[in-house]
Design a protein around this motif. Structure first.
Motif, PDB file in Angstrom:
ATOM      1  N   SER A 281       6.731   8.013  10.284  1.00 50.13           N
ATOM      2  CA  SER A 281       7.896   8.008  11.389  1.00 50.13           C
ATOM      3  C   SER A 281       7.533   7.196  12.659  1.00 50.13           C
ATOM      4  O   SER A 281       6.471   7.230  13.039  1.00 50.13           O
ATOM      5  N   ILE A 282       8.666   6.806  13.180  1.00 52.09           N
ATOM      6  CA  ILE A 282       8.512   5.938  14.607  1.00 52.09           C
ATOM      7  C   ILE A 282       8.991   6.990  15.633  1.00 52.09           C
ATOM      8  O   ILE A 282      10.170   7.676  15.310  1.00 52.09           O
ATOM      9  N   TYR A 283       8.292   7.170  16.708  1.00 52.40           N
ATOM     10  CA  TYR A 283       8.798   8.347  17.720  1.00 52.40           C
ATOM     11  C   TYR A 283       8.536   7.222  18.938  1.00 52.40           C
ATOM     12  O   TYR A 283       7.852   6.092  19.216  1.00 52.40           O
ATOM     13  N   SER A 284       9.140   7.773  20.223  1.00 52.16           N
ATOM     14  CA  SER A 284       9.265   7.025  21.279  1.00 52.16           C
ATOM     15  C   SER A 284       8.357   8.036  22.433  1.00 52.16           C
ATOM     16  O   SER A 284       8.696   9.290  22.279  1.00 52.16           O
ATOM     17  N   LYS A 298       1.922   9.585  11.534  1.00 51.74           N
ATOM     18  CA  LYS A 298       2.427  10.793  10.552  1.00 51.74           C
ATOM     19  C   LYS A 298       3.391  11.445  10.931  1.00 51.74           C
ATOM     20  O   LYS A 298       3.614  12.169  12.012  1.00 51.74           O
ATOM     21  N   ALA A 299       4.496  11.903   9.778  1.00 51.20           N
ATOM     22  CA  ALA A 299       5.686  12.661  10.258  1.00 51.20           C
ATOM     23  C   ALA A 299       5.108  13.876  10.852  1.00 51.20           C
ATOM     24  O   ALA A 299       4.265  14.608  10.304  1.00 51.20           O
ATOM     25  N   TYR A 309       9.448   6.491   7.053  1.00 46.96           N
ATOM     26  CA  TYR A 309       9.219   5.310   5.944  1.00 46.96           C
ATOM     27  C   TYR A 309       8.433   6.214   4.954  1.00 46.96           C
ATOM     28  O   TYR A 309       7.700   7.142   5.285  1.00 46.96           O
ATOM     29  N   VAL A 310       8.251   5.590   3.582  1.00 40.95           N
ATOM     30  CA  VAL A 310       7.568   6.188   2.932  1.00 40.95           C
ATOM     31  C   VAL A 310       6.064   6.135   2.944  1.00 40.95           C
ATOM     32  O   VAL A 310       5.283   6.979   2.626  1.00 40.95           O
ATOM     33  N   GLY A 315       6.296   1.000   7.144  1.00 41.80           N
ATOM     34  CA  GLY A 315       6.638   1.217   8.528  1.00 41.80           C
ATOM     35  C   GLY A 315       6.003   0.171   9.588  1.00 41.80           C
ATOM     36  O   GLY A 315       6.501  -0.230  10.402  1.00 41.80           O
ATOM     37  N   LYS A 316       4.847  -0.289   9.300  1.00 38.68           N
ATOM     38  CA  LYS A 316       4.329  -1.214  10.159  1.00 38.68           C
ATOM     39  C   LYS A 316       5.305  -2.561   9.796  1.00 38.68           C
ATOM     40  O   LYS A 316       5.369  -3.334  10.858  1.00 38.68           O
ATOM     41  N   HIS A 317       5.667  -2.707   8.783  1.00 37.61           N
ATOM     42  CA  HIS A 317       6.732  -4.196   8.516  1.00 37.61           C
ATOM     43  C   HIS A 317       7.792  -3.839   9.228  1.00 37.61           C
ATOM     44  O   HIS A 317       8.127  -5.016   9.956  1.00 37.61           O
TER      45      HIS A 317
END
Length: 453
Positions: A281-284, A298-299, A309-310, A315-317
């Motif tokens: 996951s993306i976090y701020s 990691k989520a 993302y799976v 996620g990086k892309h």
């Protein structure tokens, strides 16, 4: 197979009524495959109140066929079918009475859409056919005529099949087939499913679902199960009795249905397969200089994610595209590790958030724009896509940021009138998986439109 019918009668004393009109639609669970509609000469007068209600009078029936003349066709239409009607006890009793007069014992399994609607649509104030179809936005012509009422029942039954997430209707149908000794082989099963988008259900002899899957090409995917050499494929091949399916047209709805129905039905062989679990996951997070940093990690259920993302590669892309689209700094999104500036700043493609060249407030506004566009939190919208047929559309409802469910519709007012939309929605659970599926679909940004309300 289902025989969905409606009968109009003369009225009068119990078990002395005669049939004045009959309509039967043979329905395979997806579409009408045959139909029979006919006036019938009852050989007794019609009650005046029935003439007023249906518009059918004695003169219209003088040249109509008598029941014995249409009896063979009725048997052909209902043979090996479950009889479906709105208030099925009435229609079934009338048919049995007419056949008894001919010396024939008419017996078949029945399903009543009144009882089904009470179970699957308990929120409805009335379960009469007229009021129910109005509440659901089902178009209806020729009310109180057999063909009009039977067609409305077909459309209602399709909705009830969609709402039956536990698949009890289909399971009962399979059990009836087992009792009659109908056992299709693997080749027949593959030939019976379409090369279209949807969800499929593999059943054993008890009708129990042992695997649920979804595919853009159901036939191809089912064939892979039956020709596979893996341990799970071999077990499925040994236990399968039949495969049922539901076309969706929409890949989004196929994904959402599969996710929900696996959780409800817990098929044994789905537990053996590896399922996407959106583990990154993306976090701020605000750094010591006041800049909002984006981090792919990691989520963590304790933290509020923006997107998931799976796997890490996906996620990086995505993070690389986000950095470019919102003119963010590669260092502050974790794509470039440096103690000084990012690489993009050295070639004048970053405005210097990494070295404090622009105010944190200005940079954070761009991060906030990304977060606002990526999340549907507090948003109310309908995602509209193609449906199962050329005239149909699908709709996914999100209200105040909460996923409510999906539906299929034929008429625009069914989704523009929110009270009707909520009546026809197949309710679904709102959870992390469904939110990620919908967000991922929206990011594709093609083949659908969004109606905000």
């Amino acid at each position: 197979m289902y025989a969905i019918l409606d009968i109009e009668t003369t009225g009068g004393q119990f078990n002395e009524e005669g049939i004045t009109e009959i309509a039967i639609y043979k329905f395979d669970g997806h579409e009408i495959v045959d139909q029979f509609i006919s006036l019938v000469n009852p050989e007794i007068p019609i009650q005046p109140f029935v003439v007023k209600l249906t518009g059918i009078n004695n003169a219209m029936l003088q040249t109509a066929p008598k029941f014995f003349e249409v009896a063979k066709r009725i048997i052909e239409m209902t043979n090996d079918c479950v009889l479906v009607a709105h208030n099925a006890d009435f229609d079934y009793r009338i048919l049995q009475t007419e056949f008894r007069r001919l010396g024939y014992d008419f017996n078949t399994k029945t399903l009543c859409t009144v009882e089904l609607s009470k179970k699957l649509m308990p929120e409805q104030l009335s379960h009469s056919l007229g009021k129910l179809v109005r509440a659901l936005g089902i178009p209806m012509a020729d009310r109180h005529r057999a063909s009009g009422d039977a067609m409305a029942t077909v459309k209602l039954f399709k909705m009830l099949l969609d709402k039956d997430l536990e698949k009890t209707i289909i399971t009962d149908l399979i059990k009836a087939a087992v009792q009659k000794g109908i056992a299709p082989n693997l080749l027949e099963i593959v030939e019976s499913v379409p090369s279209r988008t949807g969800v499929y259900y593999i059943h054993n002899k008890e009708g129990k679902i042992i695997f649920i899957g979804r595919s853009k090409n159901i036939k191809k995917r089912v064939n892979q199960h039956f020709t596979g050499i893996t341990r799970s494929a071999k077990k499925i091949q040994a236990e399968v009795f039949t495969v049922t399916f539901e076309e969706t047209g929409s890949e989004l709805i196929a994904l959402l249905k599969e996710t929900e129905e696996i959780k409800i039905n817990r098929p044994i062989y789905n537990r053996m397969s590896r399922k996407s679990n959106y583990s990154w996951s993306i976090y701020s997070e605000k750094d010591t200089n006041g800049y909002l940093n984006l981090k792919l990690e990691k989520a963590d259920g304790r933290k509020k994610e923006i997107l998931s993302y799976v796997n890490i590669q996906e996620g990086k892309h995505a993070l690389s595209l986000i950095t470019s689209d919102f003119k963010l700094c590669q260092k502050l999104t974790g794509l470039y590790t440096s103690k000084t500036c990012c690489y993009q700043q050295t070639i004048n493609e970053c405005d210097g958030a990494c070295i404090g060249s622009i105010p944190a407030v200005e940079y954070n506004e761009r991060v906030a724009d990304f977060i606002a566009q990526s999340s549907f939190e507090n948003k109310s919208m309908v995602i509209v896509e193609k449906g199962r047929t050329i005239n149909e559309r699908s709709a996914v409802l999100v209200e105040n940021g909460v996923y409510k469910g999906y539906t299929f519709y034929d008429l625009n007012y069914q989704i523009t009138k929110i009270e009707i939309l909520k009546n026809i929605i197949i309710p679904m659970q709102n959870n992390r998986d469904t939110r990620n599926i919908i967000q991922g679909h929206i990011r594709k940004n093609k083949g659908f439109k969004i109606i905000n309300f």
